[in-house]
Each structure stands twice: as structure tokens, then as C-alpha cells.
Design a protein around this motif. Structure first.
Motif, PDB file in Angstrom:
ATOM      1  N   GLN A 192       0.825  -1.213   0.000  1.00 23.03           N
ATOM      2  CA  GLN A 192       0.000   0.000   0.000  1.00 23.03           C
ATOM      3  C   GLN A 192       0.857   1.260   0.000  1.00 23.03           C
ATOM      4  O   GLN A 192       0.517   2.251  -0.666  1.00 23.03           O
ATOM      5  N   ASP A 194       3.891   1.539  -1.272  1.00 20.87           N
ATOM      6  CA  ASP A 194       4.438   1.657  -2.632  1.00 20.87           C
ATOM      7  C   ASP A 194       3.381   2.188  -3.600  1.00 20.87           C
ATOM      8  O   ASP A 194       3.690   3.005  -4.481  1.00 20.87           O
ATOM      9  N   ALA A 195       2.143   1.734  -3.442  1.00 20.55           N
ATOM     10  CA  ALA A 195       1.070   2.189  -4.328  1.00 20.55           C
ATOM     11  C   ALA A 195       0.804   3.683  -4.158  1.00 20.55           C
ATOM     12  O   ALA A 195       0.534   4.396  -5.139  1.00 20.55           O
ATOM     13  N   ASP A 198       3.536   5.508  -5.961  1.00 15.20           N
ATOM     14  CA  ASP A 198       3.309   5.416  -7.406  1.00 15.20           C
ATOM     15  C   ASP A 198       2.147   6.288  -7.862  1.00 15.20           C
ATOM     16  O   ASP A 198       2.133   6.758  -9.009  1.00 15.20           O
TER      17      ASP A 198
END
Length: 294
Positions: A192, A194-195, A198
Motif C-alpha cells: 500500500q 508503494d502504491a 506510485d
């Protein structure tokens, strides 16, 4: 011009009624007629549907009301779901001695025994005599900073850690800034976080365990986020008490601190997110962000 309290309506349960299926929906116009109170509708939305654009609108409406001749204070009618966020947002920039008082209701306006009228009366009284940004609800008058909604249905729903207010920030709109909240749990990983990176988040608030702890996988993701220029603030899922970066072992608060995260000592995730967004909008340095939460 005669003295008055400016009452701003934004929607929420206090301005809602139930349809034939028992579903509560906001309705335009609060139907308030109180002596010495001037009512203005800002919006008619459930507070769970508010975004940063709406928070900017509410703050601008409050600031505008305080410029009116004879205004002694402001009352904001607001849904309870995110009242703590909007109240803190106004508080972060409030540099006026006159009070701003948020209130709302747990029961709809057409309930046989509504709690809204009593809350409005208490808020108006506070707007005539108190200072600062406050929440008047269920017989309590609470500082906005450190406030959380503690119960989904009880009429006495809010509590506050009653934290000291920092120096007000110079207002800059937060619309368009992305700050995400990630809830941590046993076995969480960095997916989560990392998301969020991004997706273009400028900040991430972690709702960590205990006094601000997690595991090594999350710590690695936090370091990656910080290295990418994302501010990471650590809070806790525990309702009250200070966070503390004292545990090690690879995933403790000390490890999060070493990875570049900032600890929010007492603000919980909802309010920490608002403060972080305001700081990002003002282009605060990493050191200023750190000092603002400590």
C-alpha cells in the motif's frame, strides 16, 4: 451594524432527513431562525463526501464571515464523520481572537428527539464568549486540535486530547495535494505504501500499532518512500496517548524514525493528514514538518 454570530451550513446529519426507505440525505437549508444569528449556506454535503477543495471552501467561508461588520464569532454546522478534520483545518490558520465553533448532530433534523437544536444553541453561546476553534457537541466544548469522534451513535460522541496550538500557518489552499492514510496491522507489507508513492502522493500517514510500531517490510517501504521525497508521518490506531519511537527489532518505532518517518506525538491519522497537507501546501521543509508534529 449590530453584533451577530455567523452560522455557516455545510450539510451533514444535522441538515438531513430520512426518506421513505429510512435513508438519511442532506437537504438544502437548515431552517434555523435564531436572534442575533445570520445563516449562510456554504454547501449541502455529507461530510464523508468532502475533499480538500471543500475544506478550502469552508475555511474561506469562515475567514469571510469574520470580515463582516459586527461578527463576534462563527458557527459551522458540519457532519460528524469528518468534523475533526475540518475543524483542525480551520484551526491551523486561525489567527483571530474570535471563536469558530463546529457542531452537528447524530440524529437527523426530522428525528422525534433531535440533538441538533441543543448542539446549535451551545455552539452559538460559545461563539459569543469563547476563543479559538472548538467543537460543541453533546454537552461538551472541546478544542479542535486533538479531537476525535469516539462513538458512531452516542450523542456525546467526541473527545479531545486538548493539545497546545502551534503558531498559525499562513493559509495556502490544499486542493490538489495528495496525502494518503495507510492502516497497519499484523503481517502488513509495503504494497500500500508503494502504491501511494506510485500514485503521486506527497505525503503518507501511517496508522501504526501501539506506540507507533510495525514490521521490517513496512520500514523498508517507508525508507523507499522517504528517499523518493514523500513525507511519512507515523500515528497510532490507539485512540489516546503519545506515540514514541522507542522500540527496535527491525520494525519498531525507532526503526521507522531511522527510515526517515516523522512521529505525530498525539494527532491521530485524520488530523495528522490535514496538518501534513497544510504543511506541504506551504512548502515546509522536512525539519519544519518534523517540528510541527513533535
Amino acid at each position: 451594524m449590530s453584533e451577530h454570530v455567523a452560522l455557516l451550513t455545510t450539510g451533514g446529519t444535522i441538515a438531513s432527513s430520512r426518506d421513505e426507505h429510512g435513508v438519511s440525505r442532506p437537504v438544502a437549508g437548515a431552517g434555523i431562525d435564531l436572534e442575533g444569528v445570520r445563516v449562510r449556506e456554504v454547501m449541502s454535503k455529507d461530510s464523508s463526501a468532502l475533499d480538500f477543495w471543500d475544506l478550502d471552501t469552508i475555511r474561506t467561508a469562515v475567514a469571510g464571515a469574520l470580515t463582516e461588520d459586527g461578527c463576534v464569532g462563527v458557527v459551522v454546522l458540519h457532519g460528524t464523520d469528518t468534523m475533526e478534520e475540518s475543524a483542525l483545518y480551520v484551526d491551523l490558520f486561525h489567527d483571530d481572537e474570535r471563536p469558530v465553533v463546529f457542531t452537528g448532530a447524530q440524529r437527523t433534523a426530522d428525528h422525534p428527539d433531535p440533538d441538533g437544536p441543543g448542539n446549535i444553541a451551545a455552539a452559538v453561546a460559545a461563539a459569543q464568549s469563547e476563543r479559538g476553534v472548538l467543537i460543541a457537541f453533546g454537552g461538551r466544548l472541546l478544542p479542535a486540535r486533538g479531537a476525535i469522534k469516539m462513538h458512531t451513535t452516542e450523542l456525546d460522541a467526541f473527545r479531545s486530547a486538548a493539545l497546545l496550538r502551534p503558531k498559525p500557518l499562513q493559509w495556502k489552499p490544499v486542493a490538489g495535494i495528495r496525502v494518503d492514510v495507510v492502516a497497519l496491522y499484523p503481517g502488513a507489507d509495503g504494497v500500500q505504501i508503494d502504491a501511494c508513492v506510485d500514485a503521486g502522493a506527497s505525503g503518507i500517514v501511517l496508522e501504526a500499532l501501539g506506540s507507533g510500531n510495525t514490521n521490517a517490510r513496512v520500514v523498508r517501504a517507508v525508507k523507499h518512500a522517504v528517499d523518493a521525497g514523500v513525507h511519512v508521518v507515523v500515528t497510532t490506531r490507539v485512540p489516546f496517548g503519545e506515540t514514541s519511537p522507542t522500540y527496535g527489532g527491525g520494525g519498531g518505532g525507532h526503526d521507522l524514525l531511522n527510515a526517515g518517518a516523522v512521529f505525530s506525538r498525539e494527532l491521530r491519522a485524520g488530523q495528522a493528514r490535514i496538518q501534513l497537507a497544510a504543511l506541504i501546501a506551504s512548502e515546509a521543509s522536512a525539519m519544519v514538518v518534523h517540528n510541527s508534529f513533535s
